[in-house]
Design an enzyme around this catalytic site. Structure first.
Site, PDB file in Angstrom:
ATOM      1  N   ARG A 269      36.324  26.233  -8.701  1.00 24.29           N
ATOM      2  CA  ARG A 269      35.951  24.887  -8.259  1.00 24.29           C
ATOM      3  C   ARG A 269      34.768  25.551  -7.136  1.00 24.29           C
ATOM      4  NH1 ARG A 269      41.374  22.807  -5.027  1.00 24.29           N
ATOM      5  NH2 ARG A 269      39.457  23.878  -3.013  1.00 24.29           N
ATOM      6  N   HIS A 273      38.685  20.615  -3.462  1.00 24.08           N
ATOM      7  CA  HIS A 273      39.327  19.701  -4.193  1.00 24.08           C
ATOM      8  C   HIS A 273      38.835  18.030  -4.125  1.00 24.08           C
ATOM      9  CE1 HIS A 273      42.455  18.637  -5.393  1.00 24.08           C
ATOM     10  NE2 HIS A 273      43.268  17.654  -4.800  1.00 24.08           N
ATOM     11  N   TYR A 282      39.430  27.766   3.823  1.00 25.15           N
ATOM     12  CA  TYR A 282      40.453  29.002   2.727  1.00 25.15           C
ATOM     13  C   TYR A 282      39.688  29.863   2.143  1.00 25.15           C
ATOM     14  CZ  TYR A 282      40.546  24.761   0.044  1.00 25.15           C
ATOM     15  OH  TYR A 282      40.061  23.756  -1.190  1.00 25.15           O
TER      16      TYR A 282
END
Length: 373
Positions: A269, A273, A282
């Protein structure tokens, strides 16, 4: 001696056609593809990415409440979507924009869901939507929906007859995060027990929002299905040919009565999200760079150039993708707020006394507000 890779891969990261050992048994499924099919794959991926970029921009500009990006997952989606036959029934999550595109769904219907002007998006029973079910935002629940439908396909005798236009398989998409949901394990149990004509297609994009897949599982995710008695395979999800061949084969086997299978497509990805997320908090720059270098569209462009595709083809594909995005923007800005009465539509196939009573109450309530104004 190097250990054999379990991951099916046809294209190197540089776009060279170099099938590895794991891919050899899937080679026959590429024989049916020609240059026109390859070029269509590229156009599909280019449009999907441009669609995704435009929807992200529209959300940032306040025209949608939320958007789940698919950047980087185009090969997994286009390969698997193109591998399904017209009679197959597909159950998506909320990120299968490329699959929706190749199944003929009006992409503006996806925007309606994210804009809040539709309760479902599209009529999944309408033939023009080619058996592509509605987006599912409840994580993992669509795997149970798909398994139940596949059980029905088996009970209806639409499996193993040898009729290529009638035998039906079910393809369900889910992500790495959903493998931690009980729904997915329950779907595996029922699929294995009933030997459903079904393929579970896992897009492992390495992140369940901000939780890395390494935290969720100590083993490769494709091995989880084997624990339930479901054959499984891991593929390079950024290789559109691997996605196509693996999905084509296992759907064919499911239709012939050989039961369910699972495909784990390793992808990444690249973006967030959803647009409410900040992946920079992160993701490490090194990990991101590693996967950007494995971009599925650039990889396939290199493959096509090695087979004679020229600058004119890629320029034409870019124009087509930009035109698609422009039409999407125009259509999005033209969307109107639906009437409040639409909440009662499509709840039941036939008129129902409960919804009739609720509609009457709402009408009376709105009238009282106007009279009291």
């Amino acid at each position: 001696m190097a250990e054999k890779s379990p991951t099916v891969q046809f294209l190197s990261i540089d776009g060279e056609f170099a099938p590895n050992e794991a891919a050899e048994e899937y080679l026959p499924y590429l024989d049916e593809l020609g240059d026109d099919d390859h070029r269509q794959f590229y156009r599909d991926m280019a449009i999907t990415r441009r669609f995704d970029e435009e929807c992200t921009n529209l959300q940032r500009q306040g025209h949608m409440g939320l958007w789940p990006p698919s950047h980087g997952q185009e090969a997994a989606q286009i390969g698997s979507g193109r591998a399904a036959r017209p009679q197959d029934v597909l159950f998506p999550t909320y990120r299968e924009h490329g699959v929706a595109l190749v199944r003929g769904v009006d992409i503006l219907d996806i925007v309606r869901v994210m804009r809040g002007t539709s309760l479902g998006g599209w009529d999944a029973t309408d033939p023009k939507n080619n058996n592509f079910r509605n987006y599912t935002l409840v994580i993992g629940s669509q795997t149970l929906h798909a398994t139940g439908y596949a059980m029905g396909v088996g009970l209806d005798g639409l499996v193993g007859t040898g009729d290529v236009e009638a035998d039906t398989a079910v393809l369900t998409f889910f992500g790495d995060g959903s493998t931690s949901q009980g729904d997915v394990s329950e779907a595996f149990v029922f699929a294995a027990s009933n030997q459903t004509p079904q393929v579970f297609f896992l897009q492992n994009n390495h992140w369940a929002i901000s939780v890395p897949v390494s935290t969720q599982s100590r083993i490769p995710l494709y091995l989880r299905a084997q624990g339930f008695g479901i054959p499984s395979v891991q593929i390079d999800g950024n290789d559109v040919l691997a996605s196509y061949a693996a999905t084509r084969r296992h759907l064919d086997e499911a239709r012939s009565g050989q039961g369910p299978a699972m495909i784990e497509a390793l992808t990444y990805r690249i973006g967030a999200h959803t647009t409410s997320d900040d992946p920079s908090r992160y993701q490490t720059p090194e990990q991101l760079a590693y996967w950007v270098a494995r971009d599925p569209i650039k990889r396939f462009e290199a493959f096509l150039r090695s087979r004679g595709a020229d600058d004119a083809f890629f320029a034409e594909a870019a124009v087509e993708a930009n035109d698609f995005a422009a039409d999407l923007r125009h259509g999005t800005l033209a969307l109107q707020v639906p009437p409040l009465s639409s909440i009662f539509e499509n709840v039941y196939a036939e008129p129902h006394p409960v919804t009739a009573e609720q509609r009457a109450w709402l009408d009376a309530y709105e009238l009282s507000l106007r009279e009291g104004a």
